[in-house]
Structures are given as structure tokens and as C-alpha cells.
Design an enzyme around this catalytic site. Structure first.
Site, short mmCIF file in Angstrom:
data_model
loop_
_atom_site.label_atom_id
_atom_site.label_comp_id
_atom_site.label_asym_id
_atom_site.label_seq_id
_atom_site.Cartn_x
_atom_site.Cartn_y
_atom_site.Cartn_z
N HIS A 29 0.87 -1.18 0.00
CA HIS A 29 0.00 0.00 0.00
C HIS A 29 0.90 1.22 0.00
O HIS A 29 1.73 1.39 0.89
CB HIS A 29 -0.93 0.03 1.21
CG HIS A 29 -1.86 1.20 1.19
ND1 HIS A 29 -3.07 1.14 0.56
CD2 HIS A 29 -1.72 2.46 1.66
CE1 HIS A 29 -3.66 2.32 0.66
NE2 HIS A 29 -2.86 3.13 1.34
N CYS A 30 0.76 2.06 -0.99
CA CYS A 30 1.63 3.23 -1.14
C CYS A 30 0.94 4.47 -0.59
O CYS A 30 -0.10 4.89 -1.10
CB CYS A 30 1.98 3.43 -2.61
SG CYS A 30 3.06 4.84 -2.89
N PRO A 31 1.52 5.09 0.44
CA PRO A 31 0.90 6.30 0.99
C PRO A 31 1.02 7.50 0.05
O PRO A 31 0.24 8.44 0.15
CB PRO A 31 1.67 6.54 2.29
CG PRO A 31 2.97 5.86 2.11
CD PRO A 31 2.72 4.69 1.19
#
Length: 195
Positions: free
Chosen positions: A58-60
Site C-alpha cells: 500500500h503506497c501512501p
């Protein structure tokens, strides 16, 4: 963009018929959050509240998961970011002018600080792009690379990476095909059918 969310309705009967039966050492997981039957290489993202096919991370920065459908675009995004940072470094460096005395520091302090900050971001972008290209070339994900010992289908696997088909085929499959893959077929193909 949809990273490859597993539909809440689950897998259709037709799709399930395509998946070979799993041996007893590999258990098909049912997600404890979504209550859907997860295909191989899928994982639940607690931030997005969905199961994602071929979950990478999951890429912020993009506020989304990186999965089977958007991973090639994520790698392209990293490459574009690197090009923009290199261009900005060039512009900042060309704006600096050096004199023999320390007066130049007073006039260039903000430009120098921005150059240093962009240099740090450039190093991070290079490392991220290089690591993702390495993982793509091996046909593995960040999650699988970091958590191999916790993933049942990798923990009990005799080979290092059952999805690796060689550099060229891995890159071709990743960048040039746009359909979802039945990873179970690839996983068991090595055991039954030498290619």
C-alpha cells in the site's frame, strides 16, 4: 485506479473451474475481513479494506494499493518521478554560481538547500525504482519478498520462486500483458509439466 481488488462476490464457478485443486500443504485462505476466498498471491489491505490480487504494497504517496492491475503504472510513475527529479537537479545546479568568497552562500542558501533536498529524493527514487525493477524481473512482489516465511504457498515451496519464468518472460508478462493471471496454474505447472 483499481489495483486488482478481489470482487466481494468471490470467484465465479467458471473461474474456479480454471484453478487446479490445491495440495493439502497449501490452504486457500478466506479473508478474515472481507470473507472472500482469496486467490493465490492476494492479500487484504487494511487501509483500503479490500483484498488485492498480486498485492505488492500500500503506497501512501498515491493513497492506493499497488497490485496486479496498476503495478506497471506504478513503476512508470517512479521512472517519471526520477526523470523530473534529475531535471530539477540540473536546473538547480545551473542556477548556482560560485565565487571565491563566502558571499555566494548568502545568495544561494535556499537554492543550495533545495538542491540537497532534491538530491536526497533522487536517491530514494533511484532505490525504489531499482528495487521494483529487480522484483519485477524475478516475478515477485514486495510483500512476498519481505514476508516469504509467513506465506504458506512460498514457505512450503521447494523452489526459491515458483512464479519466476526467466527475465524476458517476467518482463513481458509484467509490462506487455493486461489480463489477470491464474497464479495457481503457474504455481503447479512446474510440479506437473516441465517447460
Amino acid at each position: 485506479m483499481d489495483p486488482g481488488f478481489v470482487p466481494q462476490a468471490g470467484v465465479s464457478e467458471e473461474q474456479e473451474a480454471m484453478i487446479p485443486p490445491l495440495p493439502k500443504t497449501v490452504q486457500v485462505r478466506r479473508c478474515g475481513y472481507c470473507m472472500v476466498k482469496q486467490p493465490m498471491r492476494a492479500r487484504h489491505c487494511r487501509v483500503c479494506q479490500h483484498c488485492v490480487r498480486r498485492f505488492d504494497h500500500h503506497c501512501p504517496w498515491i493513497e492506493n494499493c499497488v497490485g496486479e492491475k496498476n503495478h506497471p503504472l506504478f513503476v512508470a510513475y517512479l521512472a517519471v518521478q526520477l526523470v523530473v527529479l534529475l531535471w530539477a537537479l540540473h536546473i538547480a545546479w545551473s542556477g548556482l554560481y560560485f565565487e571565491g568568497s563566502w558571499k555566494w552562500l548568502k545568495h544561494n542558501i535556499f537554492l543550495l538547500l533545495s538542491f540537497v533536498l532534491m538530491a536526497i529524493f533522487t536517491v530514494v527514487a533511484v532505490l525504489l525504482l531499482a528495487s521494483h525493477l529487480y522484483l519485477v524481473s524475478c516475478n515477485t512482489t514486495t510483500w512476498e519478498f519481505m514476508s516469504r516465511h509467513r506465506i504458506s504457498y512460498l514457505r512450503h515451496c521447494e523452489t526459491e520462486n515458483p512464479f519466476d519464468q526467466g527475465l524476458v518472460r517476467n518482463l513481458w508478462r509484467f509490462f506487455c500483458t493486461c489480463h489477470l493471471v491464474a497464479w495457481e496454474k503457474m504455481y503447479f505447472q512446474e510440479d506437473s509439466d516441465p517447460v
